[in-house]
Design an enzyme around this catalytic site. Structure first.
Site, short mmCIF file in Angstrom:
data_model
loop_
_atom_site.label_atom_id
_atom_site.label_comp_id
_atom_site.label_asym_id
_atom_site.label_seq_id
_atom_site.Cartn_x
_atom_site.Cartn_y
_atom_site.Cartn_z
N ASP A 11 0.74 -1.23 0.00
CA ASP A 11 0.03 0.05 0.13
C ASP A 11 0.83 1.20 0.04
O ASP A 11 2.14 1.03 0.16
CB ASP A 11 -0.69 -0.11 1.22
N ASP A 13 -0.23 5.12 1.12
CA ASP A 13 -0.47 5.92 2.29
C ASP A 13 -0.31 5.28 3.74
O ASP A 13 -0.95 4.30 3.54
CB ASP A 13 -1.98 6.49 2.18
N ARG A 70 -5.55 2.43 -2.93
CA ARG A 70 -6.93 2.91 -3.28
C ARG A 70 -7.16 4.43 -3.54
O ARG A 70 -8.34 5.06 -3.53
CB ARG A 70 -7.81 2.28 -2.20
#
Length: 164
Positions: A11, A13, A70
């Protein structure tokens, strides 16, 4: 020899950097003459300190790396990967809003790597749960990515492969 994953997925963030790229900083980003990365307002942007070493370690071990984010700030996230000179480490990037399951299905399709041969590092428990259901070894990040977290993640992956 310890079994290594065929793909390490990160990921972005709060995993590679300590902010949400779509809310806490203001793209576009640029590199200042002093080498620091800044946003449009001049705010200094930084990675978690050990991220370049983490990615370099995986490269030295021969483990390919991918991104799964995302964020809705797709261009800004990609820009930061390049400005921090991290783009060279990533063989695939799945950066767009939606379920992380979709990101992983696309990573599997593009790389041919089975879910069981992937390890995933993320700070959000919902993503850990969703992606874990696919058979991916998932590591919940609490304070950003570090070499210690990488070591623990690779050990967890090796134990899962050994059925422990």
């Amino acid at each position: 020899m310890t079994r290594l994953p065929k793909l390490a997925v990160f990921d972005l963030d709060y995993t590679l950097w300590p902010f949400w790229v779509d809310t806490h900083v203001d793209p576009p980003f640029h590199k200042s003459s002093d080498g620091t990365v800044r946003d449009r307002r001049g705010q200094n942007i930084q990675l978690y300190p050990e991220v370049p070493e983490v990615l370099g370690r995986l490269q030295s071990l021969g483990v390919p790396v991918a991104a799964a984010s995302r964020t809705s700030e797709i261009q800004g996230a990609n820009q930061l990967l390049e400005l921090f000179d991290l783009g060279k480490y990533f063989i695939q990037r799945e950066i767009y809003p939606g379920s992380k399951v979709t990101h992983f299905e696309r990573l599997h399709h593009k790389t041919g790597v089975p879910f069981s041969q992937m390890v995933f590092f993320d700070d959000e428990n919902r993503n850990i749960i969703d992606v874990g259901r696919l058979g991916v070894t998932c590591i919940h990040i609490r304070d950003g990515m570090s070499l210690q977290t990488l070591t623990q993640g690779l050990e967890t992956f090796a134990k899962a492969q050994a059925g422990l």
